[in-house]
Design a protein around this motif. Structure first.
Motif, PDB file in Angstrom:
ATOM      1  N   GLN A  37       0.832  -1.206   0.000  1.00  0.00           N
ATOM      2  CA  GLN A  37       0.000   0.000   0.000  1.00  0.00           C
ATOM      3  C   GLN A  37       0.865   1.254   0.000  1.00  0.00           C
ATOM      4  N   ASN A  38       1.918   1.258   0.817  1.00  0.00           N
ATOM      5  CA  ASN A  38       2.826   2.411   0.856  1.00  0.00           C
ATOM      6  C   ASN A  38       3.524   2.601  -0.489  1.00  0.00           C
ATOM      7  N   ASN A  39       3.966   1.496  -1.093  1.00  0.00           N
ATOM      8  CA  ASN A  39       4.614   1.584  -2.409  1.00  0.00           C
ATOM      9  C   ASN A  39       3.649   2.094  -3.471  1.00  0.00           C
ATOM     10  N   LEU A  40       2.426   1.586  -3.456  1.00  0.00           N
ATOM     11  CA  LEU A  40       1.422   2.043  -4.411  1.00  0.00           C
ATOM     12  C   LEU A  40       1.189   3.544  -4.264  1.00  0.00           C
ATOM     13  N   ASN A  41       1.014   4.011  -3.044  1.00  0.00           N
ATOM     14  CA  ASN A  41       0.803   5.448  -2.813  1.00  0.00           C
ATOM     15  C   ASN A  41       2.008   6.272  -3.252  1.00  0.00           C
ATOM     16  N   ARG A  42       3.189   5.767  -2.959  1.00  0.00           N
ATOM     17  CA  ARG A  42       4.409   6.489  -3.347  1.00  0.00           C
ATOM     18  C   ARG A  42       4.511   6.599  -4.860  1.00  0.00           C
ATOM     19  N   LEU A  43       4.250   5.506  -5.562  1.00  0.00           N
ATOM     20  CA  LEU A  43       4.334   5.512  -7.023  1.00  0.00           C
ATOM     21  C   LEU A  43       3.250   6.386  -7.649  1.00  0.00           C
ATOM     22  N   LEU A  44       2.036   6.304  -7.120  1.00  0.00           N
ATOM     23  CA  LEU A  44       0.958   7.140  -7.648  1.00  0.00           C
ATOM     24  C   LEU A  44       1.224   8.624  -7.362  1.00  0.00           C
ATOM     25  N   ASP A  45       1.778   8.938  -6.191  1.00  0.00           N
ATOM     26  CA  ASP A  45       2.143  10.328  -5.890  1.00  0.00           C
ATOM     27  C   ASP A  45       3.172  10.844  -6.888  1.00  0.00           C
ATOM     28  N   LYS A  46       4.139  10.005  -7.218  1.00  0.00           N
ATOM     29  CA  LYS A  46       5.182  10.395  -8.167  1.00  0.00           C
ATOM     30  C   LYS A  46       4.578  10.658  -9.551  1.00  0.00           C
ATOM     31  N   ALA A  54       1.354  11.313 -10.235  1.00  0.00           N
ATOM     32  CA  ALA A  54       0.429  12.447 -10.150  1.00  0.00           C
ATOM     33  C   ALA A  54       1.186  13.769 -10.166  1.00  0.00           C
ATOM     34  N   LYS A  55       2.280  13.833  -9.440  1.00  0.00           N
ATOM     35  CA  LYS A  55       3.083  15.058  -9.408  1.00  0.00           C
ATOM     36  C   LYS A  55       3.569  15.420 -10.813  1.00  0.00           C
ATOM     37  N   GLU A  56       4.041  14.438 -11.542  1.00  0.00           N
ATOM     38  CA  GLU A  56       4.531  14.670 -12.903  1.00  0.00           C
ATOM     39  C   GLU A  56       3.408  15.117 -13.835  1.00  0.00           C
ATOM     40  N   PHE A  57       2.279  14.408 -13.776  1.00  0.00           N
ATOM     41  CA  PHE A  57       1.162  14.754 -14.661  1.00  0.00           C
ATOM     42  C   PHE A  57       0.581  16.117 -14.310  1.00  0.00           C
ATOM     43  N   LEU A  58       0.482  16.433 -13.024  1.00  0.00           N
ATOM     44  CA  LEU A  58      -0.041  17.739 -12.623  1.00  0.00           C
ATOM     45  C   LEU A  58       0.898  18.864 -13.039  1.00  0.00           C
ATOM     46  N   ALA A  59       2.196  18.610 -12.961  1.00  0.00           N
ATOM     47  CA  ALA A  59       3.165  19.626 -13.378  1.00  0.00           C
ATOM     48  C   ALA A  59       3.039  19.940 -14.868  1.00  0.00           C
ATOM     49  N   ASN A  60       2.633  18.952 -15.645  1.00  0.00           N
ATOM     50  CA  ASN A  60       2.507  19.135 -17.087  1.00  0.00           C
ATOM     51  C   ASN A  60       1.069  19.386 -17.533  1.00  0.00           C
ATOM     52  N   ALA A  61       0.130  19.459 -16.586  1.00  0.00           N
ATOM     53  CA  ALA A  61      -1.290  19.577 -16.937  1.00  0.00           C
ATOM     54  C   ALA A  61      -1.590  20.856 -17.704  1.00  0.00           C
ATOM     55  N   GLY A  62      -0.885  21.930 -17.413  1.00  0.00           N
ATOM     56  CA  GLY A  62      -1.150  23.196 -18.087  1.00  0.00           C
ATOM     57  C   GLY A  62      -0.553  23.291 -19.484  1.00  0.00           C
ATOM     58  N   GLN A  63       0.317  22.367 -19.814  1.00  0.00           N
ATOM     59  CA  GLN A  63       0.976  22.402 -21.117  1.00  0.00           C
ATOM     60  C   GLN A  63       0.147  21.604 -22.113  1.00  0.00           C
ATOM     61  N   LYS A  64      -0.338  22.294 -23.131  1.00  0.00           N
ATOM     62  CA  LYS A  64      -1.142  21.620 -24.157  1.00  0.00           C
ATOM     63  C   LYS A  64      -0.413  21.691 -25.480  1.00  0.00           C
ATOM     64  N   GLU A  65      -0.625  20.645 -26.280  1.00  0.00           N
ATOM     65  CA  GLU A  65      -0.021  20.644 -27.613  1.00  0.00           C
ATOM     66  C   GLU A  65      -0.782  21.594 -28.510  1.00  0.00           C
ATOM     67  N   ASP A  66      -0.055  22.269 -29.374  1.00  0.00           N
ATOM     68  CA  ASP A  66      -0.693  23.184 -30.333  1.00  0.00           C
ATOM     69  C   ASP A  66      -1.164  22.455 -31.554  1.00  0.00           C
TER      70      ASP A  66
END
Length: 160
Positions: free
Chosen positions: A137-146, A148-160
């Motif tokens: 469970q801890n590993n799953l949360n750690r991996l999903l946090d990692k 999610a952080k990456e996807f959220l950081a790139n969420a504002g960037q859209k392809e033209d």
């Protein structure tokens, strides 16, 4: 002559090997189970409670800020916020710096419901994840946090 039904097996369903399918399956089933319980106990679904929790955690948040926090689509967010206001779980006030915007605040009743739903949510999540060991469970949360952080950081960037 009757046809024999085709047996579906994992090796015949290669789409099931995709991570996106697995995540969607897990998400859908967890939401289904949680919605059944939350609707019975509180009359709200997971999305409504997610928005209520975000407002409780960020009192005075604007609708735009709430959308950015929760990733809920604008028209759905507007509908759910209106329902939460009608239920007197949150209130809205005009933003002091910009009258075009409103701030959202939890009411006492909303805060109490949030606390009760958190307790139930943690219990349900523990039960749903009980097939995994605490380390898993801890590993799953750690991996999903990692991720999610990456996807959220790139969420504002859209392809033209």
């Amino acid at each position: 002559m009757a046809k024999t039904p085709i047996q579906v097996t994992p090796h015949r369903s290669e789409f099931a090997a995709y991570l996106t399918f697995k995540l969607d399956l897990v998400k859908s089933e967890m939401l289904r189970q949680a919605n059944l319980v939350y609707r019975k106990e509180f009359g709200l679904d997971v999305r409504s409670l997610r928005l209520l929790r975000a407002i409780c955690d960020n009192p005075g948040v604007t609708a735009t800020g709430l959308r950015e926090l929760t990733l809920v689509e604008k028209t759905i967010l507007s509908k759910v916020v209106a329902e939460l206001i009608a239920l007197k779980l949150i209130r809205r006030s005009i933003h002091p710096d910009d009258a075009r915007h409103h701030q959202l605040w939890p009411t006492k009743r909303g805060t109490e419901l949030r606390i009760a739903s958190d307790d139930l949510g943690h219990t349900m999540e523990s039960a749903m994840l009980s097939v995994l060991s605490p380390d898993e469970q801890n590993n799953l949360n750690r991996l999903l946090d990692k991720l999610a952080k990456e996807f959220l950081a790139n969420a504002g960037q859209k392809e033209d």
